[in-house]
Design a protein around this motif. Structure first.
Motif, PDB file in Angstrom:
ATOM      1  N   TRP A  35      37.449  43.747  48.615  1.00  0.00           N
ATOM      2  CA  TRP A  35      37.506  44.554  47.320  1.00  0.00           C
ATOM      3  C   TRP A  35      36.967  43.795  45.946  1.00  0.00           C
ATOM      4  N   TYR A  36      36.739  44.810  45.733  1.00  0.00           N
ATOM      5  CA  TYR A  36      36.088  44.511  44.133  1.00  0.00           C
ATOM      6  C   TYR A  36      36.983  44.858  42.918  1.00  0.00           C
ATOM      7  N   ARG A  37      36.535  44.947  42.283  1.00  0.00           N
ATOM      8  CA  ARG A  37      37.090  44.895  41.104  1.00  0.00           C
ATOM      9  C   ARG A  37      36.305  45.257  39.635  1.00  0.00           C
ATOM     10  N   GLN A  38      36.434  46.234  38.760  1.00  0.00           N
ATOM     11  CA  GLN A  38      35.730  46.888  37.336  1.00  0.00           C
ATOM     12  C   GLN A  38      36.021  46.911  36.135  1.00  0.00           C
ATOM     13  N   VAL A  39      36.021  46.255  35.100  1.00  0.00           N
ATOM     14  CA  VAL A  39      36.218  46.247  33.882  1.00  0.00           C
ATOM     15  C   VAL A  39      35.459  47.299  33.089  1.00  0.00           C
ATOM     16  N   THR A  42      31.912  46.053  32.741  1.00  0.00           N
ATOM     17  CA  THR A  42      31.468  45.147  33.257  1.00  0.00           C
ATOM     18  C   THR A  42      30.661  45.135  33.870  1.00  0.00           C
ATOM     19  N   GLN A  43      30.678  44.014  34.578  1.00  0.00           N
ATOM     20  CA  GLN A  43      29.580  44.580  36.416  1.00  0.00           C
ATOM     21  C   GLN A  43      30.656  44.048  37.143  1.00  0.00           C
ATOM     22  N   ARG A  44      31.097  45.020  38.169  1.00  0.00           N
ATOM     23  CA  ARG A  44      31.518  44.713  39.513  1.00  0.00           C
ATOM     24  C   ARG A  44      31.911  43.974  39.845  1.00  0.00           C
ATOM     25  N   GLU A  45      32.829  43.000  40.539  1.00  0.00           N
ATOM     26  CA  GLU A  45      32.797  41.560  41.001  1.00  0.00           C
ATOM     27  C   GLU A  45      33.654  41.653  41.717  1.00  0.00           C
ATOM     28  N   LEU A  46      32.958  40.384  42.405  1.00  0.00           N
ATOM     29  CA  LEU A  46      34.382  40.380  44.003  1.00  0.00           C
ATOM     30  C   LEU A  46      35.534  39.669  43.883  1.00  0.00           C
ATOM     31  N   VAL A  47      36.251  40.311  44.464  1.00  0.00           N
ATOM     32  CA  VAL A  47      37.549  40.039  44.320  1.00  0.00           C
ATOM     33  C   VAL A  47      37.831  38.792  45.504  1.00  0.00           C
ATOM     34  N   ALA A  48      37.761  39.763  47.126  1.00  0.00           N
ATOM     35  CA  ALA A  48      38.261  39.368  48.421  1.00  0.00           C
ATOM     36  C   ALA A  48      37.487  39.372  49.296  1.00  0.00           C
ATOM     37  N   ALA A  49      37.007  39.420  50.339  1.00  0.00           N
ATOM     38  CA  ALA A  49      36.437  39.391  51.291  1.00  0.00           C
ATOM     39  C   ALA A  49      37.241  38.996  53.249  1.00  0.00           C
ATOM     40  N   ILE A  50      37.046  39.807  53.870  1.00  0.00           N
ATOM     41  CA  ILE A  50      37.574  38.925  55.199  1.00  0.00           C
ATOM     42  C   ILE A  50      36.504  40.282  56.547  1.00  0.00           C
ATOM     43  N   SER A  51      36.277  39.195  57.562  1.00  0.00           N
ATOM     44  CA  SER A  51      35.995  39.551  57.805  1.00  0.00           C
ATOM     45  C   SER A  51      36.314  39.663  59.578  1.00  0.00           C
ATOM     46  N   THR A  52      35.779  40.521  60.404  1.00  0.00           N
ATOM     47  CA  THR A  52      36.208  41.169  61.229  1.00  0.00           C
ATOM     48  C   THR A  52      37.071  39.753  62.336  1.00  0.00           C
ATOM     49  N   ASN A  75      41.825  50.008  61.475  1.00  0.00           N
ATOM     50  CA  ASN A  75      40.990  49.949  60.173  1.00  0.00           C
ATOM     51  C   ASN A  75      41.549  49.441  58.923  1.00  0.00           C
ATOM     52  N   THR A  76      42.536  48.664  58.375  1.00  0.00           N
ATOM     53  CA  THR A  76      42.940  48.848  57.155  1.00  0.00           C
ATOM     54  C   THR A  76      42.896  47.612  56.860  1.00  0.00           C
ATOM     55  N   VAL A  77      42.222  47.747  55.098  1.00  0.00           N
ATOM     56  CA  VAL A  77      42.602  45.982  54.401  1.00  0.00           C
ATOM     57  C   VAL A  77      43.430  46.022  53.148  1.00  0.00           C
ATOM     58  N   TYR A  78      43.990  45.061  53.445  1.00  0.00           N
ATOM     59  CA  TYR A  78      45.315  45.192  52.178  1.00  0.00           C
ATOM     60  C   TYR A  78      45.067  44.042  50.896  1.00  0.00           C
ATOM     61  N   VAL A  91      39.848  48.243  37.653  1.00  0.00           N
ATOM     62  CA  VAL A  91      40.360  49.159  38.792  1.00  0.00           C
ATOM     63  C   VAL A  91      38.921  48.880  40.137  1.00  0.00           C
ATOM     64  N   TYR A  92      40.037  48.960  41.359  1.00  0.00           N
ATOM     65  CA  TYR A  92      39.716  48.672  42.354  1.00  0.00           C
ATOM     66  C   TYR A  92      39.126  48.723  43.524  1.00  0.00           C
ATOM     67  N   TYR A  93      38.265  48.355  44.286  1.00  0.00           N
ATOM     68  CA  TYR A  93      37.195  49.242  44.845  1.00  0.00           C
ATOM     69  C   TYR A  93      37.294  48.382  46.436  1.00  0.00           C
ATOM     70  N   CYS A  94      37.303  49.100  47.838  1.00  0.00           N
ATOM     71  CA  CYS A  94      37.314  49.308  48.232  1.00  0.00           C
ATOM     72  C   CYS A  94      35.853  49.030  48.549  1.00  0.00           C
ATOM     73  N   TYR A  95      35.635  47.999  49.864  1.00  0.00           N
ATOM     74  CA  TYR A  95      34.578  48.164  49.917  1.00  0.00           C
ATOM     75  C   TYR A  95      33.989  47.410  51.605  1.00  0.00           C
ATOM     76  N   VAL A  96      33.740  48.168  52.724  1.00  0.00           N
ATOM     77  CA  VAL A  96      33.610  48.153  53.781  1.00  0.00           C
ATOM     78  C   VAL A  96      31.441  47.547  54.329  1.00  0.00           C
ATOM     79  N   ILE A  97      31.298  46.810  55.508  1.00  0.00           N
ATOM     80  CA  ILE A  97      30.035  46.828  55.679  1.00  0.00           C
ATOM     81  C   ILE A  97      30.428  47.182  57.217  1.00  0.00           C
ATOM     82  N   ALA A  98      30.131  48.638  57.753  1.00  0.00           N
ATOM     83  CA  ALA A  98      30.025  49.496  59.226  1.00  0.00           C
ATOM     84  C   ALA A  98      29.278  49.418  60.363  1.00  0.00           C
ATOM     85  N   TRP A  99      29.572  48.723  61.236  1.00  0.00           N
ATOM     86  CA  TRP A  99      28.310  49.158  62.291  1.00  0.00           C
ATOM     87  C   TRP A  99      28.951  50.401  62.917  1.00  0.00           C
TER      88      TRP A  99
END
Length: 119
Positions: A35-39, A42-52, A75-78, A91-99
């Motif tokens: 998840w990233y967030r953006q005001v 301002t720049q979008r900033e990383l909030v949290a990430a989780i690996s496989t 395939n859900t992230v919380y 505004v919170y944005y979901c982000y994934v790196i997908a294979w």
């Protein structure tokens, strides 16, 4: 890959919200979800990430208050957000790196969900 985020809204300071983001498509694996967030302005900033395999990273401003988790079967992230502060409004944005099959590894952004914390 389509990302559908939900769970944003208006909450009072000190309250909680849970964001969800479901990824759909011809996904072999989601190497990273986050998840990233953006005001505005301002720049979008990383909030949290989780690996496989479940390793997590939380940005310093949210450590101890936010928790990220994922369900690999769906395939859900919380993002569980507690003790919310007015500065979490964004505004919170979901982000994934997908294979993907067969195209390989790419990254994707969700449409954004607004979180407003009133003081």
């Amino acid at each position: 890959v389509q990302l559908q985020a939900s769970g944003g809204g208006l909450v009072q300071a000190g309250g909680s919200l849970r964001l969800s983001c479901v990824a759909t498509g011809r996904i072999f694996t989601l190497k990273l979800m986050g998840w990233y967030r953006q005001v505005p302005g301002t720049q979008r900033e990383l909030v949290a990430a989780i690996s496989t395999d479940g390793n997590t990273h939380l940005a310093d401003p949210v450590k101890g208050r936010f928790t990220i988790s994922r369900d690999n079967a769906t395939n859900t992230v919380y993002l569980q957000m507690t003790s919310l502060k007015s500065e979490d409004t964004a505004v919170y944005y979901c982000y994934v790196i997908a294979w993907l099959i067969p195209s390989g590894i790419s990254d994707y952004w969700g449409q954004g969900t607004l979180v407003t914390v009133s003081s």
